[in-house]
Design an enzyme around this catalytic site. Structure first.
Site, PDB file in Angstrom:
ATOM      1  N   GLU A 103       0.962  -1.137  -0.524  1.00 21.90           N
ATOM      2  CA  GLU A 103      -0.100   0.483  -0.405  1.00 21.90           C
ATOM      3  C   GLU A 103       1.042   1.435   0.380  1.00 21.90           C
ATOM      4  O   GLU A 103       1.650   1.281   0.358  1.00 21.90           O
ATOM      5  CB  GLU A 103      -0.646  -0.063   1.049  1.00 21.90           C
ATOM      6  CG  GLU A 103      -1.888  -1.131   1.517  1.00 21.90           C
ATOM      7  CD  GLU A 103      -1.496  -2.295   1.998  1.00 21.90           C
ATOM      8  OE1 GLU A 103      -0.713  -2.047   2.936  1.00 21.90           O
ATOM      9  OE2 GLU A 103      -2.333  -3.384   2.427  1.00 21.90           O
ATOM     10  N   TYR A 115       7.448   3.054  -7.501  1.00 20.41           N
ATOM     11  CA  TYR A 115       7.124   1.281  -7.471  1.00 20.41           C
ATOM     12  C   TYR A 115       6.263   0.556  -9.374  1.00 20.41           C
ATOM     13  O   TYR A 115       7.067   0.151  -9.628  1.00 20.41           O
ATOM     14  CB  TYR A 115       5.016   1.077  -6.919  1.00 20.41           C
ATOM     15  CG  TYR A 115       6.605   1.311  -5.125  1.00 20.41           C
ATOM     16  CD1 TYR A 115       7.051   0.936  -4.166  1.00 20.41           C
ATOM     17  CD2 TYR A 115       5.530   2.210  -4.437  1.00 20.41           C
ATOM     18  CE1 TYR A 115       7.848   1.184  -3.803  1.00 20.41           C
ATOM     19  CE2 TYR A 115       5.610   2.704  -2.795  1.00 20.41           C
ATOM     20  CZ  TYR A 115       7.110   1.513  -2.340  1.00 20.41           C
ATOM     21  OH  TYR A 115       7.279   1.620  -1.078  1.00 20.41           O
TER      22      TYR A 115
END
Length: 147
Positions: A103, A115
């Protein structure tokens, strides 16, 4: 020169310090210590052996759940987090994990870019996941093998 190795007792105090510098609700040294020998907790250390960052990934069966990616503010934008994620992927594949997920605050554009560049894809949203301030989490997953 950055070396990546599994988290060990001698890293705990340095990582707790990095946690305090990076997060409003940091993990304590004791919480980090509880993860020793579990999952994939990897430390980036400089040539003098000082921890400059880490990634924590708890594993359950063939699934990986990243708990934290933290880099000392003085060592950011030098590829430390990217190197940690690359090594985590290598080790996750060696353990035959199906995926690694995490998350990230929906407003954290630099982390989302990191990411995404590492191959993680947005797969969902967790409403009001974060506190101080309250904010949604973007759920991102790196698929390592198809079912």
């Amino acid at each position: 020169m950055i070396n990546i190795l599994p988290m060990q007792e001698q890293h705990i105090e340095g990582l707790a310090s990095i946690e305090r510098a990076c997060f409003h609700a940091p993990w304590s040294a004791d919480a980090l210590r509880e993860e020793l020998g579990k999952g994939l907790f990897l430390v980036a250390q400089d040539e003098t052996g000082v921890p400059v960052g880490y990634v924590g990934c708890q594993t359950v069966l063939d699934e990986g759940y990243i708990t934290n990616v933290a880099v000392d503010p003085a060592h950011r934008r030098q590829g430390v987090a990217r190197t940690l994620l690359t090594e985590l992927e290598t080790r996750a594949r060696a353990q035959n994990l199906a995926f690694v997920t995490l998350e990230v605050r929906a407003s954290n554009a630099p982390a989302i870019a990191l990411y995404t560049a590492a191959g993680y894809e947005p797969v969902g949203r967790r409403k009001n996941f974060y506190r101080a301030p309250t904010e949604d989490a973007l759920l991102m997953t790196l698929t390592l093998r198809r079912a």
